[in-house]
Design an enzyme around this catalytic site. Structure first.
Site, PDB file in Angstrom:
ATOM      1  N   ARG A  83       0.766  -1.433   0.012  1.00  0.00           N
ATOM      2  CA  ARG A  83       0.042   0.034  -0.209  1.00  0.00           C
ATOM      3  C   ARG A  83       0.995   1.078  -0.008  1.00  0.00           C
ATOM      4  O   ARG A  83       2.089   1.335   0.338  1.00  0.00           O
ATOM      5  CB  ARG A  83      -0.958   0.095   1.270  1.00  0.00           C
ATOM      6  CG  ARG A  83      -2.068  -1.041   1.226  1.00  0.00           C
ATOM      7  CD  ARG A  83      -3.167  -0.930   0.091  1.00  0.00           C
ATOM      8  NE  ARG A  83      -4.145  -1.802  -0.028  1.00  0.00           N
ATOM      9  CZ  ARG A  83      -3.996  -2.919  -0.599  1.00  0.00           C
ATOM     10  NH1 ARG A  83      -3.314  -2.982  -1.540  1.00  0.00           N
ATOM     11  NH2 ARG A  83      -5.187  -3.647  -0.543  1.00  0.00           N
ATOM     12  N   ASP A 106       3.641  -0.120  -7.454  1.00  0.00           N
ATOM     13  CA  ASP A 106       2.356  -0.217  -8.170  1.00  0.00           C
ATOM     14  C   ASP A 106       1.211   0.381  -7.198  1.00  0.00           C
ATOM     15  O   ASP A 106      -0.024   0.210  -7.289  1.00  0.00           O
ATOM     16  CB  ASP A 106       2.279  -1.556  -8.639  1.00  0.00           C
ATOM     17  CG  ASP A 106       1.530  -2.586  -7.414  1.00  0.00           C
ATOM     18  OD1 ASP A 106       1.826  -2.085  -6.373  1.00  0.00           O
ATOM     19  OD2 ASP A 106       0.843  -3.548  -7.738  1.00  0.00           O
ATOM     20  N   GLU A 111      -2.752   8.427  -3.755  1.00  0.00           N
ATOM     21  CA  GLU A 111      -3.252   8.110  -5.000  1.00  0.00           C
ATOM     22  C   GLU A 111      -4.781   8.260  -5.296  1.00  0.00           C
ATOM     23  O   GLU A 111      -5.419   8.116  -4.152  1.00  0.00           O
ATOM     24  CB  GLU A 111      -2.829   6.771  -5.615  1.00  0.00           C
ATOM     25  CG  GLU A 111      -3.437   5.650  -4.746  1.00  0.00           C
ATOM     26  CD  GLU A 111      -2.828   4.148  -5.175  1.00  0.00           C
ATOM     27  OE1 GLU A 111      -1.941   4.192  -5.695  1.00  0.00           O
ATOM     28  OE2 GLU A 111      -3.123   3.317  -4.451  1.00  0.00           O
ATOM     29  N   HIS A 134      -1.737  -0.686  -9.220  1.00  0.00           N
ATOM     30  CA  HIS A 134      -2.087  -1.736  -8.329  1.00  0.00           C
ATOM     31  C   HIS A 134      -3.346  -2.723  -8.862  1.00  0.00           C
ATOM     32  O   HIS A 134      -3.123  -4.152  -8.849  1.00  0.00           O
ATOM     33  CB  HIS A 134      -2.542  -1.305  -7.055  1.00  0.00           C
ATOM     34  CG  HIS A 134      -2.259  -2.475  -5.942  1.00  0.00           C
ATOM     35  ND1 HIS A 134      -1.359  -3.016  -5.445  1.00  0.00           N
ATOM     36  CD2 HIS A 134      -3.357  -2.834  -5.078  1.00  0.00           C
ATOM     37  CE1 HIS A 134      -1.711  -3.984  -4.534  1.00  0.00           C
ATOM     38  NE2 HIS A 134      -2.967  -3.959  -4.278  1.00  0.00           N
TER      39      HIS A 134
END
Length: 171
Positions: A83, A106, A111, A134
């Site tokens: 995360r 990722d 975000e 992700h």
């Protein structure tokens, strides 16, 4: 068991694998084919590539911060697939600029929560940073590829009685 899967892959490439977890023992590490590391700072000092795979919670927020990133070998690589909150992104930007740390990401701190959100963090513009998102399988292109492959497999089975890529076919 993500960490164990990562260890398997590292071992397959002949890497000397170290692991850190709040609850890892030397016996558990040995069973996974790696060596237990007593603390994160030593892990950072010894590693050429670091894969981060922890749950996001109050204990892991900015788990990877200035101290950890400063302990990393110059030019080492850090990969975060857990995360975004786990790595202090400002500290990572500093480490990339000052020490040539490379990053595979990722997930990103702050975000957007939807496909329409703005996303322009400095970290994605830096050399040596490689990123994906992700939920890469959730793109229209990926969903179309999955659908096409499903149709191909069903067609092959109907036309030839063959099930491509099946790993658990009952006889």
């Amino acid at each position: 068991r993500i960490g164990e899967a990562i260890a398997d892959r590292g071992n397959a490439f002949g890497m000397r694998v170290f692991a850190w977890s709040r609850n890892i023992s030397e016996a558990r590490a040995e069973a996974a084919g790696c060596h237990a590391c007593e603390n994160l700072k030593n892990l950072a000092r010894m590693s050429d590539v670091i894969c981060v795979s922890v749950a996001a919670n109050s204990d892991t927020e900015h788990l990877i911060g200035h101290e950890f990133l400063e302990a990393m070998k110059p030019g080492a690589t850090i990969v975060n697939t857990s995360r975004g909150s786990v790595i202090d992104q400002d500290a990572l930007v500093e480490a990339i600029k000052a020490r040539g740390i490379r990053a595979g990401l990722d997930v990103y701190e702050n975000e957007p929560g939807s496909a329409t959100g703005e996303f322009h963090p400095e970290v994605v513009t830096l050399p040596g940073v490689y990123g994906t998102h992700h939920v890469g399988a959730s793109t229209d292109q990926a969903q179309e590829a999955i659908a096409a492959e499903t149709v191909r497999i069903v067609r092959d089975h109907l036309e030839r009685g063959h099930v491509p890529n099946c790993i658990n076919l009952s006889t």
